[in-house]
Design a protein around this motif. Structure first.
Motif, PDB file in Angstrom:
ATOM      1  N   GLU A 244      -7.538  13.238 -13.931  1.00  0.00           N
ATOM      2  CA  GLU A 244      -6.416  12.467 -14.475  1.00  0.00           C
ATOM      3  C   GLU A 244      -5.719  11.744 -13.328  1.00  0.00           C
ATOM      4  O   GLU A 244      -5.463  12.343 -12.278  1.00  0.00           O
ATOM      5  N   VAL A 245      -5.430  10.477 -13.526  1.00  0.00           N
ATOM      6  CA  VAL A 245      -4.837   9.667 -12.456  1.00  0.00           C
ATOM      7  C   VAL A 245      -3.693   8.816 -13.014  1.00  0.00           C
ATOM      8  O   VAL A 245      -3.521   8.684 -14.223  1.00  0.00           O
ATOM      9  N   THR A 246      -2.916   8.252 -12.073  1.00  0.00           N
ATOM     10  CA  THR A 246      -1.898   7.261 -12.417  1.00  0.00           C
ATOM     11  C   THR A 246      -2.316   5.941 -11.787  1.00  0.00           C
ATOM     12  O   THR A 246      -2.552   5.877 -10.575  1.00  0.00           O
TER      13      THR A 246
ATOM     14  N   GLU B  42       0.839  -1.213   0.000  1.00  0.00           N
ATOM     15  CA  GLU B  42       0.000   0.000   0.000  1.00  0.00           C
ATOM     16  C   GLU B  42       0.866   1.253   0.000  1.00  0.00           C
ATOM     17  O   GLU B  42       0.796   2.066   0.934  1.00  0.00           O
ATOM     18  N   PRO B  43       1.691   1.439  -1.028  1.00  0.00           N
ATOM     19  CA  PRO B  43       2.547   2.633  -1.062  1.00  0.00           C
ATOM     20  C   PRO B  43       1.696   3.909  -1.098  1.00  0.00           C
ATOM     21  O   PRO B  43       0.731   3.992  -1.856  1.00  0.00           O
ATOM     22  N   ALA B  44       2.055   4.884  -0.248  1.00  0.00           N
ATOM     23  CA  ALA B  44       1.222   6.075  -0.073  1.00  0.00           C
ATOM     24  C   ALA B  44       1.377   7.082  -1.210  1.00  0.00           C
ATOM     25  O   ALA B  44       0.557   7.983  -1.347  1.00  0.00           O
ATOM     26  N   SER B  45       2.425   6.951  -2.015  1.00  0.00           N
ATOM     27  CA  SER B  45       2.655   7.922  -3.082  1.00  0.00           C
ATOM     28  C   SER B  45       3.356   7.220  -4.250  1.00  0.00           C
ATOM     29  O   SER B  45       3.960   6.160  -4.065  1.00  0.00           O
ATOM     30  N   PRO B  46       3.305   7.827  -5.437  1.00  0.00           N
ATOM     31  CA  PRO B  46       4.036   7.234  -6.564  1.00  0.00           C
ATOM     32  C   PRO B  46       5.532   7.093  -6.274  1.00  0.00           C
ATOM     33  O   PRO B  46       6.157   6.133  -6.717  1.00  0.00           O
ATOM     34  N   PHE B  47       6.110   8.029  -5.485  1.00  0.00           N
ATOM     35  CA  PHE B  47       7.536   7.925  -5.148  1.00  0.00           C
ATOM     36  C   PHE B  47       7.819   6.626  -4.403  1.00  0.00           C
ATOM     37  O   PHE B  47       8.754   5.888  -4.731  1.00  0.00           O
ATOM     38  N   VAL B  48       7.015   6.332  -3.372  1.00  0.00           N
ATOM     39  CA  VAL B  48       7.219   5.108  -2.574  1.00  0.00           C
ATOM     40  C   VAL B  48       6.994   3.879  -3.459  1.00  0.00           C
ATOM     41  O   VAL B  48       7.777   2.926  -3.431  1.00  0.00           O
ATOM     42  N   ALA B  49       5.942   3.926  -4.260  1.00  0.00           N
ATOM     43  CA  ALA B  49       5.626   2.801  -5.145  1.00  0.00           C
ATOM     44  C   ALA B  49       6.773   2.516  -6.102  1.00  0.00           C
ATOM     45  O   ALA B  49       7.102   1.359  -6.373  1.00  0.00           O
ATOM     46  N   ASP B  50       7.405   3.564  -6.597  1.00  0.00           N
ATOM     47  CA  ASP B  50       8.482   3.424  -7.567  1.00  0.00           C
ATOM     48  C   ASP B  50       9.803   3.027  -6.914  1.00  0.00           C
ATOM     49  O   ASP B  50      10.612   2.313  -7.501  1.00  0.00           O
ATOM     50  N   PHE B  51      10.001   3.473  -5.656  1.00  0.00           N
ATOM     51  CA  PHE B  51      11.278   3.235  -4.983  1.00  0.00           C
ATOM     52  C   PHE B  51      11.368   1.819  -4.411  1.00  0.00           C
ATOM     53  O   PHE B  51      12.436   1.231  -4.364  1.00  0.00           O
TER      54      PHE B  51
ATOM     55  N   ASP C 277      -8.368  -5.407  -6.631  1.00  0.00           N
ATOM     56  CA  ASP C 277      -7.814  -5.182  -5.287  1.00  0.00           C
ATOM     57  C   ASP C 277      -6.295  -5.015  -5.295  1.00  0.00           C
ATOM     58  O   ASP C 277      -5.691  -4.713  -4.266  1.00  0.00           O
ATOM     59  N   ARG C 278      -5.667  -5.232  -6.466  1.00  0.00           N
ATOM     60  CA  ARG C 278      -4.216  -5.059  -6.567  1.00  0.00           C
ATOM     61  C   ARG C 278      -3.837  -3.740  -7.249  1.00  0.00           C
ATOM     62  O   ARG C 278      -2.663  -3.425  -7.399  1.00  0.00           O
ATOM     63  N   ILE C 279      -4.832  -2.990  -7.691  1.00  0.00           N
ATOM     64  CA  ILE C 279      -4.566  -1.727  -8.387  1.00  0.00           C
ATOM     65  C   ILE C 279      -4.552  -0.575  -7.380  1.00  0.00           C
ATOM     66  O   ILE C 279      -5.430  -0.474  -6.530  1.00  0.00           O
ATOM     67  N   ARG C 280      -3.523   0.263  -7.467  1.00  0.00           N
ATOM     68  CA  ARG C 280      -3.465   1.499  -6.664  1.00  0.00           C
ATOM     69  C   ARG C 280      -3.679   2.680  -7.608  1.00  0.00           C
ATOM     70  O   ARG C 280      -3.187   2.663  -8.745  1.00  0.00           O
ATOM     71  N   ILE C 281      -4.412   3.673  -7.125  1.00  0.00           N
ATOM     72  CA  ILE C 281      -4.684   4.855  -7.946  1.00  0.00           C
ATOM     73  C   ILE C 281      -4.134   6.092  -7.240  1.00  0.00           C
ATOM     74  O   ILE C 281      -4.378   6.303  -6.044  1.00  0.00           O
ATOM     75  N   TYR C 282      -3.382   6.911  -7.984  1.00  0.00           N
ATOM     76  CA  TYR C 282      -2.840   8.169  -7.447  1.00  0.00           C
ATOM     77  C   TYR C 282      -3.341   9.332  -8.311  1.00  0.00           C
ATOM     78  O   TYR C 282      -3.323   9.227  -9.547  1.00  0.00           O
ATOM     79  N   PRO C 283      -3.771  10.432  -7.663  1.00  0.00           N
ATOM     80  CA  PRO C 283      -4.185  11.608  -8.444  1.00  0.00           C
ATOM     81  C   PRO C 283      -3.018  12.147  -9.258  1.00  0.00           C
ATOM     82  O   PRO C 283      -1.857  12.076  -8.818  1.00  0.00           O
ATOM     83  N   GLY C 284      -3.304  12.700 -10.438  1.00  0.00           N
ATOM     84  CA  GLY C 284      -2.238  13.247 -11.286  1.00  0.00           C
ATOM     85  C   GLY C 284      -1.754  12.199 -12.269  1.00  0.00           C
ATOM     86  O   GLY C 284      -1.956  10.999 -12.075  1.00  0.00           O
ATOM     87  N   SER C 285      -1.100  12.654 -13.337  1.00  0.00           N
ATOM     88  CA  SER C 285      -0.709  11.699 -14.378  1.00  0.00           C
ATOM     89  C   SER C 285       0.806  11.619 -14.527  1.00  0.00           C
ATOM     90  O   SER C 285       1.343  11.708 -15.617  1.00  0.00           O
TER      91      SER C 285
END
Length: 360
Positions: A270-272, A225-234, A348-356
């Motif tokens: 728009e989301v990622t 459950e990464p809280a941001s795209p940065f955490v998800a990517d790192f 249930d495995r998809i995470r959505i972040y605001p912004g693209s």
């Protein structure tokens, strides 16, 4: 129960550069916490502030209920192990371990007993009379660890302690340090930029970026459950795909709509979309259920226990996904480059972040 270490609104500036920006964190007694992040994120500066080696510009640090914010390192209760080991080259392994105890005027018999005990714990009983230059990197690191633990500190600080070692020794020592920490129940903070090290050793991980904390959680929480795209990517490998919210539980990617949790994001946003390679499921037959995409295998890389497949949609879709596929599946289905696959993206495995912000 009050935390063993409480960091409140800590800021550290070097001239006009803010290395730590209003950091607050609580660490429980006996916990193993990793500060994780890329070079320059502030993790070592935070460790040095806790040790008193770099006094913070603002903020407060309490250890075991005592305000240590302005105390010099010698008045703080910690042992520290640096990346470079920092052993005294002119002292034997045993004398390196004894150094802190002798400085504290510990009786000679007690010093001898403690040194012998620690060398045995570290598997170094036969090496006490050797000098650092006569020891391997892994042995030197064990001596540095024994020296840090000799005075029975309340807090153990580890600054990238394994980064100078080769991969096999590093994996072995990871396990040893974790076992030792569990046995001694010493509150431990370790700085690392190695995500695997953090995931395998920590009770909790503090992910840092640009002098701030991005997320604090257990290894499983940070990974799942990464809280941001940065955490998800790192942490680990993550797929990112640009999309647009089209309904209560739907996102459009190119021509395809996918069902997923949107946490109240409005239509048109728009989301990622993010999903891990191992969470992408290949259908065995023709699939018509929701969240199914038909993609072409663009490239296939053998990674030993699995194949990593680059999957692409048609040119107008712009969908690019990496999927980790079992070796058995690849063999059984005869999957190769240019094969067409029907894949499922479980909601249930998809995470959505605001912004693209899409990373490739």
């Amino acid at each position: 129960m009050p935390p063993y270490l409480r960091i409140s609104r800590l800021t550290k500036k070097f001239g006009g550069f803010t290395a730590l920006d209003d950091i607050s964190l609580e660490i429980a007694e006996g916990e193993f916490v990793c500060f994780l992040g890329p070079s320059g994120c502030g993790k070592t500066t935070l460790l040095r502030a806790i040790a008193g080696l770099d006094i913070q510009t603002a903020g407060r640090i309490e250890q075991n209920g005592r305000d240590i914010s302005a105390l010099p390192p010698t008045k703080r209760d910690f042992g520290i192990v640096f990346q470079s080991y920092a052993l005294f080259p002119n002292l034997t392994a045993a004398k390196n371990v004894a150094y802190g105890l002798q400085n504290a005027r510990t009786p000679r018999a007690e010093v001898a007993r403690r040194v012998s005990e620690l060398l045995e714990v570290m598997g170094l009983s036969a090496h006490g009379a050797k000098y650092p230059a006569q020891l391997s990197g892994g042995q030197q690191q064990r001596v540095a660890l024994a020296r840090a633990l000799a005075t029975s500190p309340g807090l153990l600080l580890l600054d990238e302690p394994l980064s100078a070692l080769d991969a096999k020794v590093r994996v072995h020592l990871r396990h040893e340090i974790k076992q030792l920490q569990r046995r001694l129940r010493v509150t431990t903070i370790m700085v690392t930029h190695d995500q695997e090290e953090a995931l395998t050793m920590a009770d909790r991980i503090v992910v840092m970026n640009l002098g701030a904390i991005e997320q604090v959680g257990t290894p499983l929480e940070i990974y799942r459950e990464p809280a941001s795209p940065f955490v998800a990517d790192f942490i680990g490998v993550m797929n990112f795909v640009a999309g647009t919210v089209v309904g209560d539980r739907a996102v459009r990617l190119g021509h395809t709509e996918l069902a997923c949790e949107l946490d109240g994001l409005a239509a048109g946003t728009e989301v990622t979309l993010a999903i891990r390679p191992e969470d992408i499921v290949v259908h065995e037959g023709r699939a018509t259920e929701p969240n199914t995409l038909t993609l072409r295998v663009d490239a296939l890389a053998f990674l030993g226990s699995l194949f990593r497949a680059d999957l692409v949609g048609d040119a107008s879709d712009g969908v690019f996904l990496r999927a980790d596929l079992p070796v058995d599946l690849i063999r059984r289905r005869g999957i190769g480059e240019k094969s067409m696959l029907s894949v499922l993206l479980p909601p249930d495995r998809i995470r959505i972040y605001p912004g693209s912000t899409v990373h490739r």
